[in-house]
Design a protein around this motif. Structure first.
Motif, PDB file in Angstrom:
ATOM      1  N   GLY A  56       4.182  28.265  13.105  1.00 25.46           N
ATOM      2  CA  GLY A  56       5.074  28.312  14.256  1.00 25.46           C
ATOM      3  C   GLY A  56       6.317  29.129  13.931  1.00 25.46           C
ATOM      4  N   VAL A  57       7.425  28.762  14.519  1.00 26.20           N
ATOM      5  CA  VAL A  57       8.686  29.482  14.334  1.00 26.20           C
ATOM      6  C   VAL A  57       9.080  29.503  12.857  1.00 26.20           C
ATOM      7  CG1 VAL A  57      11.146  29.500  14.881  1.00 26.20           C
ATOM      8  CG2 VAL A  57       9.475  28.908  16.641  1.00 26.20           C
ATOM      9  N   GLY A  58       9.426  30.683  12.373  1.00 26.85           N
ATOM     10  CA  GLY A  58       9.933  30.811  11.009  1.00 26.85           C
ATOM     11  C   GLY A  58       8.878  30.935   9.938  1.00 26.85           C
ATOM     12  N   VAL A  59       7.604  30.853  10.308  1.00 24.93           N
ATOM     13  CA  VAL A  59       6.503  31.142   9.379  1.00 24.93           C
ATOM     14  C   VAL A  59       5.999  32.541   9.707  1.00 24.93           C
ATOM     15  CG1 VAL A  59       4.156  30.540   8.660  1.00 24.93           C
ATOM     16  CG2 VAL A  59       5.857  28.738   9.029  1.00 24.93           C
ATOM     17  N   GLY A  60       5.988  33.413   8.714  1.00 22.49           N
ATOM     18  CA  GLY A  60       5.652  34.808   8.940  1.00 22.49           C
ATOM     19  C   GLY A  60       4.209  35.012   9.370  1.00 22.49           C
ATOM     20  N   GLU A  81      14.720  27.879   9.989  1.00 23.44           N
ATOM     21  CA  GLU A  81      15.668  28.727   9.263  1.00 23.44           C
ATOM     22  C   GLU A  81      14.988  29.925   8.620  1.00 23.44           C
ATOM     23  OE1 GLU A  81      18.815  26.213   7.032  1.00 23.44           O
ATOM     24  OE2 GLU A  81      17.160  24.822   7.449  1.00 23.44           O
ATOM     25  N   GLY A  82      13.680  29.905   8.587  1.00 21.17           N
ATOM     26  CA  GLY A  82      12.938  30.969   7.928  1.00 21.17           C
ATOM     27  C   GLY A  82      13.071  32.322   8.582  1.00 21.17           C
ATOM     28  N   VAL A  83      13.378  32.353   9.870  1.00 21.85           N
ATOM     29  CA  VAL A  83      13.512  33.632  10.576  1.00 21.85           C
ATOM     30  C   VAL A  83      14.584  34.492   9.912  1.00 21.85           C
ATOM     31  CG1 VAL A  83      14.099  34.738  12.758  1.00 21.85           C
ATOM     32  CG2 VAL A  83      12.719  32.649  12.758  1.00 21.85           C
ATOM     33  N   GLU A  84      15.733  33.899   9.620  1.00 22.33           N
ATOM     34  CA  GLU A  84      16.836  34.644   9.016  1.00 22.33           C
ATOM     35  C   GLU A  84      16.661  34.808   7.512  1.00 22.33           C
ATOM     36  OE1 GLU A  84      19.313  36.298  10.476  1.00 22.33           O
ATOM     37  OE2 GLU A  84      18.277  35.793  12.337  1.00 22.33           O
ATOM     38  N   ILE A  85      16.193  33.751   6.837  1.00 15.38           N
ATOM     39  CA  ILE A  85      16.049  33.828   5.384  1.00 15.38           C
ATOM     40  C   ILE A  85      15.036  34.887   4.990  1.00 15.38           C
ATOM     41  CG2 ILE A  85      15.332  32.540   3.326  1.00 15.38           C
ATOM     42  CD1 ILE A  85      16.417  30.010   4.651  1.00 15.38           C
ATOM     43  N   ALA A  86      13.989  35.049   5.788  1.00 15.59           N
ATOM     44  CA  ALA A  86      12.930  36.017   5.460  1.00 15.59           C
ATOM     45  C   ALA A  86      13.456  37.440   5.343  1.00 15.59           C
ATOM     46  CB  ALA A  86      11.829  35.954   6.507  1.00 15.59           C
ATOM     47  N   LYS A  87      14.545  37.742   6.033  1.00 13.25           N
ATOM     48  CA  LYS A  87      15.112  39.083   5.982  1.00 13.25           C
ATOM     49  C   LYS A  87      15.648  39.425   4.596  1.00 13.25           C
ATOM     50  CE  LYS A  87      16.414  38.827  10.873  1.00 13.25           C
ATOM     51  NZ  LYS A  87      17.533  38.780  11.848  1.00 13.25           N
ATOM     52  N   LYS A  88      15.915  38.396   3.776  1.00 12.35           N
ATOM     53  CA  LYS A  88      16.429  38.607   2.426  1.00 12.35           C
ATOM     54  C   LYS A  88      15.303  38.710   1.392  1.00 12.35           C
ATOM     55  CE  LYS A  88      20.332  35.552   3.552  1.00 12.35           C
ATOM     56  NZ  LYS A  88      21.058  34.320   3.128  1.00 12.35           N
TER      57      LYS A  88
END
Length: 378
Positions: A103-107, A156-163
């Motif tokens: 779902g949301v935040g899982v790539g 929170e994974g949506v933003e963290i994944a960018k790093k």
């Protein structure tokens, strides 16, 4: 979690992976859905052999579905995902078996070469097996024989994944649910090496035969901003040059171009294949010795030996008109040790730079391999 590992002279606390969080959340949600009752803790087995007992948070139970979250604990390992919430929603479904989705935040995976199918969620095989095993056990205990659908979310994974490396690997929209042991080992070199292997696998899967490699951000920035090369085929090796070269041979790549700061690459000229300072630091010793071989006085050799950085050394070499000879010798030694490691099975090259002085040296085949990575149309 009270498991510890001795590392770098300290007793460091272990943590648990996003895969373990997803597993615990899935099991807890399944138990609550099938029993209609809240549970205060949930136990899961990990491939490491450690049993985790974790607390479900943000619990929601209805006749149709149950949702809960597990908070990630990375222990003493520095990790951007420490403290995030990993959610699982479990609902009854038609048919049989267990379906797992993100779902949301899982790539979502968009490129081949990873452990997950293109188009599917970035939930790796080990976490999938863990989730399936624990949820099956919960269903059996409840006497439920129908199908269950599980959706893993990490808001929170949506933003963290960018790093992370995910965008480079073609994983979009969130984090990967990872973990081969279920346990986070603090300061783990193994995790960094495995990340490098994943990047290399992705390059191999898309048909790339020529690797462009950096140690880290310095190399990437210099290559993009100064050399103007295409970073599409690039991977990051951190300090693990030996493992990089070994795996490049194993994967069947044809060439490998390593671009690095002099502070890292000089170590390769002594055959040092892990460039972290905790393993070896032979930079100024080698540079001082080579300078004296080309006529520098003992006093100049001592001055170089006492320098704190390779940029300081270059300043001295320029003053003594020795930079060209010394850097050529260093480059030749880097070439020798890289080829020695790969046993001549692939073409290798290196470019050494300084943020102060620009390009310092190139090995024999560097120019040839640089041309392979020039941006199309330039």
């Amino acid at each position: 979690m009270e498991e510890y590992q001795f590392s770098q002279g300290k007793n460091l606390r272990c943590g648990y992976t996003t895969g373990s969080c997803a597993t615990a959340a899935s099991k807890a949600a399944a138990v609550m859905l099938l029993s209609g009752k809240r549970v205060d803790t949930v136990k899961i087995d990990t491939p490491k052999g450690i049993v985790l007992e974790l607390e479900p948070l943000h619990v929601e139970i209805t006749p149709e579905y149950a949702v809960c979250a597990i908070r990630k604990d990375s222990g003493d390992d520095p990790d951007d995902t420490n403290g995030i919430l990993v959610y699982a929603r479990v609902e009854k479904a038609a048919g049989s078996g267990i379906e797992i989705d993100g779902g949301v935040g899982v790539g979502r995976v968009t490129k081949p070469g990873l452990a997950c199918a293109v188009g599917g969620p970035a939930i790796n095989p080990t976490p999938r097996k863990m989730i399936t095993a624990e949820v099956n056990a919960a269903a059996t205990a409840a006497g439920y024989k129908g199908a269950l659908k599980i959706i893993i979310s990490i808001p929170e994974g949506v933003e963290i994944a960018k790093k992370t490396f995910n965008p480079r690997l073609g994983i979009v929209g969130g984090l990967s649910v990872l973990g081969t042991s279920g346990i986070v080992e603090p300061m783990s070199d193994k995790a960094l090496i495995e990340t490098m292997y994943v990047e290399m696998n992705a390059q191999k899967a898309k048909g790339n035969k020529n690797l462009l490699v950096f140690f880290g951000n310095y190399g990437e920035d210099f290559t993009r901003d100064v050399l103007k090369l295409d970073l599409t085929d690039a991977v990051t090796c951190s300090n693990f040059v030996g493992e990089l070269l070994d795996y490049a041979v194993f994967c069947g790549f044809e060439s490998l171009l390593l671009i690095g700061h002099s502070g890292k690459l000089v170590k390769l000229a002594q055959g040092v294949m892990n460039t972290h300072s905790k393993y070896a630091d032979c930079r100024t010793e080698l540079l001082a010795l080579q300078a004296m071989f080309y006529g520098a006085s003992v006093e100049v050799g001592q001055e170089i030996y006492k320098c704190l950085t390779t940029d300081e050394v270059i300043k001295v070499l320029q003053r003594e008109n020795l930079q060209q000879q010394v850097i050529k010798e260093i480059s030749d030694k880097i070439d020798f040790y890289m080829q020695h490691r790969v046993h001549g099975k692939i073409k290798t090259a290196a470019l050494m730079f300084s943020n102060v002085y620009g390009v310092l040296g190139k090995t024999e085949h560097a120019e040839e391999l640089i041309k392979l990575h020039v941006k199309k149309g330039e």
